[in-house]
Design a protein around this motif. Structure first.
Motif, PDB file in Angstrom:
ATOM      1  N   SER A 111      12.242  -9.039  10.017  1.00 35.59           N
ATOM      2  CA  SER A 111      11.754  -8.103   9.947  1.00 35.59           C
ATOM      3  C   SER A 111      11.479  -6.959  10.487  1.00 35.59           C
ATOM      4  O   SER A 111      11.465  -7.308  11.920  1.00 35.59           O
ATOM      5  N   PRO A 126      14.958 -11.011  -1.315  1.00 32.83           N
ATOM      6  CA  PRO A 126      15.944 -12.027  -0.166  1.00 32.83           C
ATOM      7  C   PRO A 126      15.422 -12.894   0.333  1.00 32.83           C
ATOM      8  O   PRO A 126      14.069 -12.862   1.216  1.00 32.83           O
ATOM      9  N   ARG A 141      11.678  -5.959   0.548  1.00 32.93           N
ATOM     10  CA  ARG A 141      10.242  -5.527   1.016  1.00 32.93           C
ATOM     11  C   ARG A 141      10.075  -4.230   1.162  1.00 32.93           C
ATOM     12  O   ARG A 141       8.960  -4.182   2.815  1.00 32.93           O
ATOM     13  N   HIS A 163       8.388  -0.850   6.523  1.00 34.73           N
ATOM     14  CA  HIS A 163       8.908  -2.210   7.087  1.00 34.73           C
ATOM     15  C   HIS A 163      10.081  -2.322   5.739  1.00 34.73           C
ATOM     16  O   HIS A 163       9.854  -1.935   4.657  1.00 34.73           O
ATOM     17  N   TRP A 210      12.887  -5.816   5.015  1.00 36.40           N
ATOM     18  CA  TRP A 210      13.206  -7.555   5.242  1.00 36.40           C
ATOM     19  C   TRP A 210      14.558  -7.677   5.205  1.00 36.40           C
ATOM     20  O   TRP A 210      15.027  -7.428   2.974  1.00 36.40           O
TER      21      TRP A 210
END
Lengths: 348, 348
Positions: free
Chosen positions: A255, A292, A307, A319, A321
């Motif tokens: 993240s 994913p 994301r 942000h 992912w």
């Protein structure tokens, strides 16, 4: 197997989790090999390994093993690299080292080919392969850095056990079955082999990968912080990391919060930059639940990004992912890519 | 069981994962109960449940069920709360609602007693229990906010399957065994029941909890963002969240980055503030590998905090690792705490 136009190759740590993936990758990518030497500790010497239909006997790695070797791929732990990498170089080999032994040395290039391939040209016999969790992150950040500039990265990782070797994979399997059977868990290895305390990994999350440093960060976290700056040629970049070991077998997820220099960038701009980057695949369609996961990225060479979204408070913040197979792009495939680059560019 | 000084209590959703924990908690904390009504959907009506050695028959929840009830603990999903909470209030009950149905309503207090207990006094019959991942985070942040002020929070979560109910726990168990047996995984529930696609949770990580919103965040992430501001009375606070479902059964962990207003604060100041906070336990000693994990926090009522360290680039930035049992402090225990406060403060 023998290819007269190929190279004399050695794989050090051939029986380990990464070593096996290196051999699979060399075979799959059809790397031109004239001769292949499989090296290991004395403990694994004598084992037989199949490569392209031929059977190879693993030999104990010694200084003399590297006579005539042109490229040596090391992945047998930092102490082996410290002992033998210079011996290999002294005998004419170029070493691609997948341990942390030389990564931060000033005269050793630390390379993710999609990010800083040109650094390979400056090698003095050793090229370092970065830490697995670093590689996938910088591959995802590079297209953003190139187009929009980045000033800050905060990452929390979701790391699989295979990064801690085959023994950790076995430990997760055994503990998981014990847990399901209602038996007692007997942690013996994770979070860190050699540390005093061990905690169950089955159905758990361990916020420790590698040993703690004086500043409260783990060595894994400091690797991500320092290696990212070096690979991206960005000593001023702010990087923070929290690294967590989780109960899955393969692939790491991350993240990632990133701040860019330009506040007029749209999510679609970032998605396009990522989609067009080499070695990176955009899997990002929330409407259709497309993103994913560690299972979807396993056995694939690329880095997957999903994301992608803008921070709700900071228009320069986004942000992401990021998921990739830690044994492939995070280790074996990145090493073989470096070897391919050495050959293709006559940098041997 | 009968306590003449006690209260007439109803538990709605008594057969669910949280409902069962509510009953365990009422029993364990010896909440004064004069009568107990266990309510559920028609599907679970007729089931028998033991409480303090007595056997209770679960009844179907209907508007009339709440006649004579003083406190009704709801945890049967948002649609049940929307249908029945006002019916309960109309009959004189105070509702403690553990769904997202009313959390953001202006006239409904959203309460974590360690953070904003006084808000309970302003209720109009309904008090909302926050989302599990929000509760543990604000409990950990409150002592920091009080002493040093906070301006920004970026959290990545590591959430267990029990937050998605007993069926999700069963799915993880079944898939895990199937995976170990080499059988095919057949995801049918996670990441979100009712969504079109389902992905394996066994040995995987799913970056989706609840449905996606138009802004690219999931509803779970938006709950953390919006609820945190409301509970902490901090509409200007920047909050960002990435929520990830992981293959463990119980307790949520969170990697939290927090920026405070004061740059002269030391790690030990933050540790002391956390250690002295109500309902929060500091487990933070890297030298001795001391930090909380989902397994260590399971079955405990408190919020555990470890890995407190200062950001290496921002002297106002700190990183924390926050772990708590999502069914207890994240749901059942927080609801019972609100009920205790209603009683103790004569706020019924």
């Amino acid at each position: 197997m023998l290819n007269e136009q190929g190279y004399h190759i050695a794989v050090v740590g051939a029986t380990g989790a990464v070593g096996k993936k290196m051999l699979e990758t060399l075979e799959k990518k059809n790397f031109p090999i004239k001769s292949l030497k499989l090296l290991s500790s004395s403990r694994s010497a004598g084992n037989k390994i199949e490569f392209k239909g031929e059977s190879f006997i693993v030999e104990e790695a010694k200084p003399e093993s590297f006579e005539g070797v042109q490229i040596a791929l090391f992945s047998a732990g930092g102490s082996v690299s410290k002992k033998l990498a210079h011996e290999a170089v002294a005998r004419g080999a170029v070493v691609v080292d997948n341990t942390s032994a030389f990564r931060m040395d000033k005269d050793v290039p630390l390379v993710v080919p999609e990010v800083n391939e040109a650094d390979i040209a400056n090698h003095n016999g050793i090229i370092a392969n970065p830490n697995c969790s670093t590689i996938q992150m910088v591959a995802a950040l590079k297209p953003i850095q190139d187009k929009y500039g980045i000033s800050r990265v905060i990452v929390s990782t979701y790391q699989s056990v295979s990064g801690a070797g085959d023994a950790a994979t076995d430990e997760l399997k055994q503990q998981t079955q014990a847990f399901l059977n209602g038996d007692e868990l007997k942690p013996e290895l994770l979070p860190v082999a050699g540390e005093e305390k061990h905690y169950p990994i089955a159905f758990n999350a361990l916020p420790q990968i590698d040993v703690f440093q004086e500043n409260g960060f783990t060595f894994e976290e400091m690797k991500m912080i320092n290696e990212t700056k070096k690979i991206m040629h960005a000593p001023e970049l702010s990087v923070a990391a929290t690294c967590v070991r989780l109960p899955f077998f393969n692939a790491h997820a991350e993240s990632v919060y990133v701040e860019i220099d330009d506040e007029n960038v749209q999510v679609s701009d970032l998605q396009n930059a990522i989609a067009n980057a080499q070695g990176v695949i955009l899997e990002d369609d929330p409407t259709n639940q497309v993103y994913p996961t560690p299972l979807s990225a396993t056995d694939k060479s690329e880095v997957f990004v999903g994301r992608v979204r803008r921070d709700l408070d900071n228009s320069k913040g986004f942000h992401l992912w990021v998921v990739s197979d830690n044994l492939l792009k995070g280790a074996a495939w990145n090493s073989v890519q470096i070897a391919e680059s050495l050959v293709k560019n006559n940098w041997l």
